[in-house]
Design an enzyme around this catalytic site. Structure first.
Site, short mmCIF file in Angstrom:
data_model
loop_
_atom_site.label_atom_id
_atom_site.label_comp_id
_atom_site.label_asym_id
_atom_site.label_seq_id
_atom_site.Cartn_x
_atom_site.Cartn_y
_atom_site.Cartn_z
N TYR A 1 66.01 67.68 57.84
CA TYR A 1 66.04 66.88 59.06
C TYR A 1 66.39 65.45 58.69
CZ TYR A 1 64.33 64.34 63.17
OH TYR A 1 64.23 63.51 64.26
N ASP B 1 68.98 60.68 51.63
CA ASP B 1 68.05 60.36 52.71
C ASP B 1 66.66 60.23 52.08
OD1 ASP B 1 66.26 60.30 54.78
OD2 ASP B 1 67.08 62.03 55.85
N LYS C 1 60.36 54.33 57.39
CA LYS C 1 58.96 54.71 57.27
C LYS C 1 58.15 53.74 56.40
CE LYS C 1 59.51 59.70 58.18
NZ LYS C 1 58.81 59.80 59.47
#
Length: 476
Positions: free
Chosen positions: A185, A286, A314
């Site tokens: 994802y 990522d 994050k």
């Protein structure tokens, strides 16, 4: 006891559902799992009545009663009131050790004094200008030191970071096709919402996975520009390049964290880089989940492979919405030259960069990583002992602040391996932790995040809860 018919939940699987064609391991009695699940769900719901009221009321103004669909999970969402240090409290007054930590954001812990002071100071001097501030360059320089990427731009989320990385790769190479890993994802933009845990009847053969849109609303043209390959399979990646000469980039989580934690095989990441470069494509890491959580320089540092573009978000923001992309000089020059647009009203927002500067320079110090490693060692040893004692077909994996229990005896190397896991067992484990004062991220992945404010007593609570779960699961 799953959510009742009056619940606002949509068509999500119930706790007792198993993947088609799969069954619980022979070492686990499915009837015992169902019996314990019913008991634990009753207790869960009884202790969270105010959360349920808020959830049901919120459906009048928010689809499914939550601001993000990730937050609507069986048996019902938990509404949080406040957090301090390593603990959070829900609106019913239940206190938890927080192993969820906002899907991997809060490695600083809640209300860390350094972050609070930095944000309060900045807030008192103004919270937004849409003009650069001094902290922007300070954060960029620290990211350069950690990730060995010379140039940086800021975003506001992991989704924006991977979106910008895709545009950079396409602008730099003049190509449009992307290669992504099956079940990874990368945020909720159309370019990469493809084959994110596709249904078994849609995913296609293992040596040539289908490109499956995540949901309705994603243009077929976007899906057709994505080639999907399994993780840890260099031969499949080589075949993808042999079939397509228009690949701009390979986008990969260097450690898969959408299906628990799946480590790269030795040499895999370097192999991906070499194949991509040999065919004129870029490698994009990522690191939204791994960045600064598994090492000061994330997976790039831990595995010794530097990509062409790295995506962060994050944990670098200390709890504020944040994101960043770093890249090679020549790649990032496409922004300098005006060939690729990278912009945003809130990019480099003063509050965010103040929090990021404090997080990176004051909180996530070498001592913080030593603390993570010590807690990880405690968790690994405790969980290994329990799994061995009860002869459970599970294994634990820890990487500094991140870790998980995988409910499969054998190592998971890719999405197809993960499908062997009966999700009813980790769901039961999640209920045990929730009902015994440990908040976990929802889902079968059992993926946790520690913070600098977690203590040995905090991790012992998780271990003790897991021990009770193991005893009950294997008792006659």
């Amino acid at each position: 006891m799953s959510a009742d018919a009056s619940s606002p939940r949509g068509p999500w699987p119930t706790s007792s559902s198993s993947p088609p064609g799969r069954s619980t391991s022979s070492a686990i009695d499915p009837k015992r799992v169902a019996e314990l699940t019913e008991r634990e769900e009753r207790e869960f719901l009884a202790k969270r009545q105010r959360s349920r009221e808020l959830w049901q009321g919120a459906t009048h103004s928010m689809p499914r009663g939550v601001p993000s669909s990730f937050q609507d999970t069986p048996p019902q969402p938990v509404f949080i009131d406040r957090g301090q240090g390593s603990h959070v409290w829900d609106v019913d007054g239940n206190e938890y050790v927080d192993f969820h930590n906002g899907f991997g954001v809060m490695v600083v812990g809640h209300a860390h004094p350094s972050v609070v002071a930095a944000v309060n100071d900045r807030m008192a001097r103004g919270s937004h200008f849409a003009q650069p501030v001094a902290e922007d360059a300070a954060v960029a320089e620290e990211l350069t030191r950690r990730f060995s990427q010379p140039q940086w731009r800021f975003t506001n989320s992991g989704t924006e970071s991977t979106l910008d990385a895709v545009r950079l790769a396409r602008g730099f190479t003049g190509r449009e096709r992307l290669v992504k890993i099956e079940a990874s994802y990368h945020g909720h933009h159309d370019s990469l919402m493809v084959s994110v845990e596709p249904a078994p009847d849609l995913m296609g053969p293992v040596d040539h996975p289908n490109s499956v849109p995540y949901c309705e609303g994603i243009p077929r043209a976007n899906v057709d520009l994505v080639t999907v390959v399994p993780f840890n399979d260099l031969d499949a990646l080589e075949r993808a390049f042999s079939h397509h000469d228009d690949i701009a980039a390979v986008v990969v989580e260097p450690v898969m964290m959408n299906i628990g934690i799946v480590l790269p095989d030795d040499g895999y990441l370097a192999g991906v880089r070499d194949i991509a470069h040999r065919h004129g494509a870029l490698l994009v890491f990522d690191e939204v989940k791994t960045g600064v959580t598994i090492a000061p320089g994330g997976a790039s540092e831990r595995f010794g492979v530097t990509p062409d573009i790295v995506c962060l978000a994050k944990a670098i923001g200390g709890g504020l919405p944040c994101g960043a992309i770093g890249g090679r000089e020549d790649v990032m020059a496409t922004i300098t030259d005006g060939r690729v647009a990278q912009m945003g009203t809130f990019n480099g927002n003063p509050l965010t960069t103040a929090a990021s500067r404090a997080t990176l320079l004051e909180v996530l110090t070498p001592g913080a990583y030593a603390h993570f490693d010590a807690l990880a060692e405690e968790l690994q040893g405790g969980l290994d002992g329990i799994i061995s004692e009860h002869d459970l077909p599970f294994h634990a994996l820890t990487l500094a602040a991140r870790g998980c229990v995988t409910y499969r005896k054998e190592k998971v190397r890719n999405y197809r391996d993960y499908l062997d896991i009966d999700k009813s067992v980790p769901y039961l484990s999640w209920l045990y932790q929730s009902n015994r004062e440990v908040l976990m991220a929802p889902g079968a992945e059992e993926n946790w995040t520690l913070s600098v404010q977690h203590s040995e007593a905090d991790v012992r609570r998780y271990i003790d809860n897991f021990a009770e779960f193991a005893r009950d699961l294997t008792s006659a």
